[in-house]
Design an enzyme around this catalytic site. Structure first.
Site, PDB file in Angstrom:
ATOM      1  N   GLY A  45      37.083  43.256  56.382  1.00 12.78           N
ATOM      2  CA  GLY A  45      38.357  43.349  55.685  1.00 12.78           C
ATOM      3  C   GLY A  45      39.142  44.521  56.232  1.00 12.78           C
ATOM      4  CG  LEU A  46      43.169  45.296  54.873  1.00 13.23           C
ATOM      5  CD1 LEU A  46      44.198  45.696  53.838  1.00 13.23           C
ATOM      6  CD2 LEU A  46      43.845  45.060  56.220  1.00 13.23           C
ATOM      7  N   GLY A  48      36.805  47.578  56.856  1.00 11.28           N
ATOM      8  CA  GLY A  48      35.822  47.340  57.903  1.00 11.28           C
ATOM      9  C   GLY A  48      36.436  47.104  59.267  1.00 11.28           C
ATOM     10  CG  HIS A 269      46.281  41.697  38.597  1.00  8.29           C
ATOM     11  ND1 HIS A 269      47.489  41.171  38.189  1.00  8.29           N
ATOM     12  CD2 HIS A 269      46.539  42.348  39.754  1.00  8.29           C
ATOM     13  CE1 HIS A 269      48.423  41.496  39.064  1.00  8.29           C
ATOM     14  NE2 HIS A 269      47.867  42.205  40.032  1.00  8.29           N
ATOM     15  CB  SER A 287      52.194  39.332  44.049  1.00 13.02           C
ATOM     16  OG  SER A 287      52.597  40.654  44.300  1.00 13.02           O
ATOM     17  NE  ARG A 331      47.760  45.656  39.877  1.00 12.81           N
ATOM     18  CZ  ARG A 331      47.286  45.463  41.085  1.00 12.81           C
ATOM     19  NH1 ARG A 331      45.999  45.628  41.333  1.00 12.81           N
ATOM     20  NH2 ARG A 331      48.088  45.100  42.076  1.00 12.81           N
ATOM     21  CG  HIS A 402      42.802  42.072  40.874  1.00  9.71           C
ATOM     22  ND1 HIS A 402      42.801  41.089  41.839  1.00  9.71           N
ATOM     23  CD2 HIS A 402      43.586  43.060  41.357  1.00  9.71           C
ATOM     24  CE1 HIS A 402      43.557  41.480  42.851  1.00  9.71           C
ATOM     25  NE2 HIS A 402      44.034  42.677  42.586  1.00  9.71           N
ATOM     26  NE  ARG A 436      43.335  48.132  43.416  1.00 10.48           N
ATOM     27  CZ  ARG A 436      44.357  47.310  43.681  1.00 10.48           C
ATOM     28  NH1 ARG A 436      45.487  47.790  44.202  1.00 10.48           N
ATOM     29  NH2 ARG A 436      44.267  46.016  43.421  1.00 10.48           N
ATOM     30  CG  LEU A 442      46.640  46.013  50.538  1.00 11.85           C
ATOM     31  CD1 LEU A 442      47.835  45.226  51.045  1.00 11.85           C
ATOM     32  CD2 LEU A 442      45.366  45.246  50.770  1.00 11.85           C
TER      33      LEU A 442
END
Length: 640
Positions: A45-46, A48, A269, A287, A331, A402, A436, A442
């Site tokens: 993923g981002l 890794g 979420h 989103s 959230r 989420h 978060r 990200l």
């Protein structure tokens, strides 16, 4: 129960200077020596992919592992709304310090200040890096990068690519990684699942994996291991995570000695398509960016089923309760308020378990074409799933599991309690506290991979002796045998219930007692029910097929076995934490207005759990890392 205090290894000095000072103080690996070191990176993923690419570009030999058929299928592609950075392009008052402040406050003062400040510092570099890679961020009429707002902030700092930001960022990181694969500096192993961490003299020196196509058990050695395998939201069965997302790699590391921190900090979420039936195996996220222009409401009166009712009969409850932030509250706050409305009997839709997200005003104000320009693919996705046109009638949304803020405990260098095991992205616990903020996942994944681990893993490699270890070592043979025995044990039970049935039952217990609202009574009940479920699993699960071929049922069974253990720890951690904070809401600890009530005197710390059980006996020792708030003073978290 132990109360060992953990050393976070946060450097001294002013918070704005800590990271720069630390980078200078850390030991370096000579460029010519980097090729002598092998590093395993699990996950693409981002976090890794960016880590693998960065480490390979520095000259290390990298082995990259993913469970998908392509590294591009990592779950980071599902992130929609955007990525935060403190560029302050709109000149609306943003800064590195404000991003740091919003993140600490958004996490309800349960994150480590030094990590969060570093995250805010490197955020701007991430945008520059991604633009250079060709990530197609949205731009304004003049061609400049543009921003939108996200929950928990009063500035626009979120960079985005329509509703597919995660996918575009991952393509950038994937491209950088595949360039190194082409050069031979990265060996890519796809369709492999990590099933054990191999320790030699207490240091992480490799992993044991199962080839998901052939069923073969493989051993891989290295000088250090980087874990970037995501979170554990699928413990709940129904979540916004891909079905393949799991906790096995992190959990097996935990059972080898890596402490697991704050497992009860899970994020619900608020903007998810509601559950439609028992046949569902996952949920679909809409989103958070939609809350920029969409207005959340329910009817003022109970039992009203029509959506096309006059304005005066609508309760825009987030705007009413939180006038400063309105629909862009964090959230956890938005999720709880949606639950309260449903509990009052004012939920909407045929199930009554949903609220409206309405774009009528946005379409009238901006025009449908402009709304489509910002959110078009999200609207298409909603219409395909529900059969309803969100341009003409409000979306129906409801909270769903989420992101997980808990994870393996790491110090400032992102190293776990096992020397040599470094943990990045959602797999660690470090940067978000108890909640978060949107568009920060990200940011953390790419910060860890591009800008933190290249420095800190070099320091580890230069600070230790690394005796020659190959996969012929007894530790690798013992690990492989253990993995084989577990597979044979699962296949040999030949019970009457499928792994999915056990997983679904676990999910019901988790959502009921360890979900949006928790109580001492419910958490105690959850631990008993999960323990009973786990006992039944090992006596009555039915895993078909054999271990020497592709076997998705065997994969599922191993993951469900781990979820059954992790679920119990989540309930125990939630029971021990006698306070409400962020995504952890204890009914016994709330204000008269149903807001979270923290207990800073007793719980301004991260709880790190050390596994000490065996077989079906799950035992843990609870340790703690004290959290000091020197720059963002402890205060009641308010978005009103």
């Amino acid at each position: 129960m132990s109360n060992q205090k953990l050393d976070s290894k946060v450097p001294s000095g002013d918070i704005a200077d800590k990271w720069e000072k630390h980078k200078f103080d850390m030991k370096l690996v000579n460029p010519a020596n980097k090729r002598k070191f092998e590093i395993i990176v699990v996950g693409t993923g981002l976090a890794g992919a960016s880590a693998a690419a960065s480490l390979a570009e520095l000259g290390y030999k990298v082995k990259s592992f993913c469970i998908q058929d392509s590294a591009r299928r990592a779950h980071s592609i599902a992130a929609q709304g955007g990525i935060n950075a403190a560029k302050n392009y709109p000149s609306d008052g943003d800064s590195v310090y404000r991003l740091f402040y919003d993140t600490v406050k958004g996490g309800d003062f349960r994150a480590r200040e030094a990590n969060v400040y570093r995250l805010a510092q490197v955020s701007n570099n991430i945008i520059d890096q991604c633009v250079a890679q060709g990530v197609p961020f949205a731009r304004d009429y003049g061609g400049m990068l543009t921003n939108r707002s996200f929950g928990g902030a009063q500035v626009s700092r979120t960079f985005y690519a329509r509703g597919q930001t995660g996918q575009q960022l991952l393509i950038g990181a994937y491209s950088a990684m595949m360039k190194e694969v082409g050069k031979g500096t990265i060996q890519l192993f796809d369709r492999r699942e990590m099933l054990d961490l191999v320790l030699v003299d207490g240091v992480a020196r490799g992993i044991t994996v199962r080839n998901l196509v052939s069923g073969e058990i493989e051993s891989h050695s290295a000088h250090a291991v980087v874990l970037a395998t995501g979170g554990y939201g699928n413990t709940y069965f129904l979540s916004t995570n891909a079905k393949n997302s799991n906790a096995t790699a992190a959990w097996r590391c935990h059972k080898k000695g890596a402490y697991f921190a704050n497992p009860c900090f899970t994020q619900i979420h608020p903007t998810c398509i509601p559950v439609s039936g028992d046949y569902q195996s996952k949920l679909t996220l809409m989103s958070e960016s939609l809350r920029n222009d969409g207005r959340v409401w329910v009817p003022k009166d109970k039992g009203v089923k029509e959506w096309n009712i006059p304005e005066e009969q609508r309760d825009y409850y987030l705007e009413r309760i939180y006038p400063s932030f309105g629909n862009l509250v964090p959230r956890d706050v938005a999720s709880r308020q949606a639950k309260f409305r449903v509990d009052e009997g004012r939920g909407v839709g045929t199930s009554g378990v949903a609220v409206y997200l309405d774009f009528k005003d946005a379409v009238q104000r901006m025009g449908q074409e402009a709304v489509s320009e910002k959110y078009g693919n999200l609207f298409q996705m909603y219409e395909k799933i529900t059969g309803e046109d969100p341009y003409k009638q409000p979306m129906r949304i409801y909270p769903a599991v989420h992101y997980t803020m808990g994870g393996l405990w790491v110090d400032y260098n992102l190293q776990s309690t096992i020397p040599g095991l470094h943990v990045l992205g959602e797999a660690n616990f470090s940067d978000h506290g108890a909640n978060r903020l949107g568009a920060s996942a990200l940011m953390q994944g790419l910060a860890d991979g591009y800008f933190v681990i290249p420095y800190t893993i070099g320091h580890f490699l230069a600070s230790h002796k690394h005796p020659e270890v190959t996969t012929d070592h007894e530790a690798f043979k013992a690990s492989a045998n253990e993995v084989r025995q577990k597979s044979e044990q699962l296949l040999g039970i030949k019970g009457k219930k499928s792994p999915d049935e056990f997983h679904r039952n676990l999910g019901k217990v988790m959502w009921e007692y360890v979900g949006m609202s928790r109580s001492a009574e419910g958490l105690k009940k959850a631990q008993i029910e999960i323990s009973n479920l786990r006992e039944e699993f090992w006596a009555n699960v039915n895993v078909i097929g054999d271990p020497k071929n592709k076997n998705s049922e065997l994969e599922k069974a191993g993951r469900v076995a781990d979820f059954l253990e992790l679920g119990e720890l989540m309930a125990r951690d939630a029971l021990e934490r006698e306070e409400s904070c962020g995504g952890h809401f204890r009914e016994e600890h709330q204000t008269a207005e149903n807001e979270a009530k923290r207990n800073d005197e007793d719980f301004a710390h991260a709880a790190a759990w050390e596994y000490s059980g065996q077989d079906l006996k799950m035992n843990w020792n609870r340790h703690r890392e004290e959290l000091n708030f020197e720059y963002v003073k402890l205060a009641t978290r308010s978005y009103k």
